[in-house]
Write an enzyme that holds these catalytic residues in place. Structure first.
Site, short mmCIF file in Angstrom:
data_model
loop_
_atom_site.label_atom_id
_atom_site.label_comp_id
_atom_site.label_asym_id
_atom_site.label_seq_id
_atom_site.Cartn_x
_atom_site.Cartn_y
_atom_site.Cartn_z
CB SER A 1 -0.96 -0.03 1.19
OG SER A 1 -1.85 -1.11 1.07
CE LYS B 1 -5.02 -2.63 0.84
NZ LYS B 1 -5.14 -1.16 0.69
CD GLN C 1 -8.65 -0.25 1.27
OE1 GLN C 1 -7.62 0.02 1.86
NE2 GLN C 1 -8.66 -0.81 0.07
#
Length: 230
Positions: A117, A142, A146
């Site tokens: 991430s 990733k 979110q």
């Protein structure tokens, strides 16, 4: 039990020898940007003219922290884009207040399968902008963003709202970021040995170093305004 506010210490620094500075980041939490800037400044003050930035096993965090930390090494231009529904695209550019942006200041970034991430945002930006050499193993892969929402029953829900892309508009999913120099621990590697760090140091041996104050730019305090997480 005495209640108290706990501030996570996300940054570890040390001088490997008299000129190589090592800085490890454990996560991209709210205080991470400020802690990272302070740690990086201390290394430069100690005479570091080469840097090792360790992002191994860093699972990510706030995207604003990723932008601010990458900006310590990239003077200007694109760090990453966040793309949502209805062709909504948000650019995250360098903040312009980095203290290690000199391209003549050698920088190596360590990654592995646990680098995910926000770690991948930073690593990919430094790689594609030509600012760092990546050493280690492919990252996690990733590329989603979110947000958290609280429910009426005091529970919560985590919703994916967008994807992010590298400066060259690449996605890290699913293969992850590929290192420039491959190195890895094996089942036979003794616990006291670190072949990924060793490969990084071997690479730095052949790199010229910056003149002057280790490539330091004028520092300023990074803003911390955490928004979505990755």
């Amino acid at each position: 039990i005495t209640r108290a506010e706990i501030v996570l210490q996300e940054v570890e620094t040390r001088m490997i020898d008299d000129h190589i500075g090592y800085i490890a980041l454990n996560g991209f939490s709210a205080p991470a940007s400020e802690q990272f800037a302070e740690g990086l400044s201390e290394l430069l003050d100690q005479g570091a003219d080469q840097l090792v930035f360790d992002l191994r096993d860093n699972p990510g965090g706030y995207i604003d922290a990723a932008q601010e930390i990458a900006s310590q090494f990239v003077a200007d231009g694109l760090i990453f884009t966040q793309e949502s529904a209805n062709d909504d695209v948000r650019r995250y550019d360098a903040t312009g207040d980095g203290i290690a942006t000199d391209p003549d200041l050698p920088l190596v970034v360590l990654i592995n399968g646990g680098s995910a991430s926000a770690s991948e945002i930073v690593a990919a930006a430094l790689q594609e902008r030509g600012r760092a050499t990546l050493v280690g193993e492919p990252s996690f892969g990733k590329d989603t963003v979110q947000v958290w929402g609280r429910l009426e029953n005091d529970g919560g829900v985590r919703i994916t709202i967008s994807r992010w892309f590298t400066p060259d508009h690449n996605s890290v999913a699913p293969e992850g970021i590929q290192p420039d120099i491959k190195a890895a621990r094996t089942a036979e590697t003794p616990p006291e040995e670190d072949p990924i760090l060793d490969a990084a140091l071997a690479f730095l041996e052949d790199q010229p170093v910056a003149d002057g104050e280790s490539g330091r730019a004028s520092p300023s305090s990074p803003a911390i305004a955490p928004l979505p997480a990755v």
